[in-house]
Design an enzyme around this catalytic site. Structure first.
Site, PDB file in Angstrom:
ATOM      1  N   HIS A 254      -9.238  12.908  -2.334  1.00 52.14           N
ATOM      2  CA  HIS A 254     -10.404  12.288  -1.708  1.00 52.14           C
ATOM      3  C   HIS A 254     -11.194  13.329  -0.926  1.00 52.14           C
ATOM      4  CE1 HIS A 254      -8.760   8.083  -2.170  1.00 52.14           C
ATOM      5  NE2 HIS A 254      -7.644   8.782  -2.293  1.00 52.14           N
TER       6      HIS A 254
ATOM      7  N   GLU B  38       0.364   1.303  -4.329  1.00 55.27           N
ATOM      8  CA  GLU B  38       0.674   2.093  -3.132  1.00 55.27           C
ATOM      9  C   GLU B  38       0.828   1.081  -1.987  1.00 55.27           C
ATOM     10  OE1 GLU B  38      -2.613   3.772  -1.029  1.00 55.27           O
ATOM     11  OE2 GLU B  38      -1.466   5.481  -0.249  1.00 55.27           O
TER      12      GLU B  38
END
Ligand code: ADE
Ligand code: ZN
Length: 337
Positions: free
Chosen positions: A24, A204
């Site tokens: 990210h 996740e």
């Protein structure tokens, strides 16, 4: 968590031709840079600089991203961040990266997606011109956004048709957002029709059901994390049968408390079950996260041979959204590593 890597091993792993497909832009801020920008802007940090990257879990971390990204107020700062990310890629011997960028974290830029993309693009272009690795941008929705917001983002992307953008993504916290696959199905369908690739955070902060939705409802070409698929044998089988790759980030999972230890992490069990896995940093500013370090960690924990290491690197290249020439070049170099 991350034992030191012998210099010879680090050099070999740096030389390994590979891509990174799950990181990210929001997770690339160095603590020193945040501290410097915060001081310039007169913004108070939540804790001392040396403790800045100590998080209690994903929710805490995502809140921190809002603060860090809120400091990137000018085009110059976005250029600096993107260029710095490319330098970090090169330092790890990464040949290409798909970088996730989530506009919701960057408050100062809300409503100005075009100029923001242009600034990020300028940083990556300058880096490429200086011989640093190529980057594709995966523009991301946040899990807590609405269906309308998702369509708005998609419409903006299809209007802009920005040359840096390769994919639509969704990230954020599924544990707080609940089941959101149905909410985003239409935006992801439109993304596919517009020629964008699709990558989805799941497995996740969600369990196997999030991964099923990513495939069945969002048409994911790739799953970011996906590791909790291990809890459902039928899902593991489907991922293996359909060869849907997972962008796995072991250190991130340890730092953010998804698994207590690398020994408990399911990457090896997934790989042995035939699921295609690649290694990634997720948020390279997290303590101990570097791409070379992820390979070293798994080689040590699971006894990965050079052959297994090469197979994982091949998955990273094949799972990436790089163009055919870039992939072919990296795969050619991988054969002789
Ligand atoms: N955004 C940045 N890092 C993330 C993560 N690990 N999970 C979900 N969203 C994210
Ligand atoms: Zn991620």
């Amino acid at each position: 968590m991350s034992a030191p890597i012998a210099p010879a091993e680090a050099a070999r792993l740096k030389a390994l031709p590979k891509a990174e497909v799950h990181l990210h832009l929001e997770g690339c801020f160095e603590a020193a840079l945040i501290a410097q920008w915060a001081q310039t802007e007169g913004v108070a940090l939540p804790r001392p600089q040396e403790d800045l990257f100590k998080f209690s879990g994903l929710a805490d971390f995502l809140g921190f991203l809002d603060l860090a990204c809120g400091l990137a107020r000018t085009q110059d700062r976005l250029v600096e961040l993107s260029y710095g990310l490319s330098q970090r890629l090169a330092a790890n011997g990464t040949g290409y990266a798909d970088v996730i960028f989530n506009p919701t974290h960057w408050h100062v830029w809300h409503g100005r997606l075009g100029p923001m993309l242009d600034a990020i693009h300028a940083g990556f272009t300058a880096a490429e011109q200086d011989g640093l690795p190529g980057v594709g941008l995966c523009v991301s929705l946040l899990r807590t956004q609405s269906a309308n917001e998702a369509i708005e983002l998609l419409d903006a992307l299809t209007t802009l048709r920005h040359p840096r953008v390769v994919a639509l993504s969704v990230d954020g916290n599924e544990a707080t957002a609940g089941r959101t696959g149905p909410r985003f199905a239409e935006a992801f369908r439109k993304a596919g029709s517009a020629g964008l690739r699709r990558t989805v955070h799941a497995g996740e902060s969600s369990g196997p059901e999030g991964v099923w939705d990513a495939v069945d409802l969002l048409g994911a070409d790739r799953i970011d994390h996906g590791v909790r698929a291990i809890e459902d044998p039928a899902l593991v089988q489907m991922l293996a049968d359909r060869q849907i790759p997972l962008g796995v980030c072991p250190t991130s999972n340890l730092v953010l408390g998804v698994y207590p230890s690398i020994e408990a992490h399911p990457i090896e069990r997934l790989r042995l079950a035939g699921v295609r896995v690649s290694l990634n940093t997720d948020d390279p500013a997290l303590p101990g996260a570097s791409l070379v370090g992820e390979y070293a960690l798994c080689r040590r924990a699971f006894g990965w041979t050079d052959e297994v290491t090469r197979e994982v690197a091949r998955t990273s290249i094949e799972a990436s959204f790089a163009n055919g020439d870039v992939k072919a070049g990296l795969l050619e170099r991988l054969k002789v590593w």
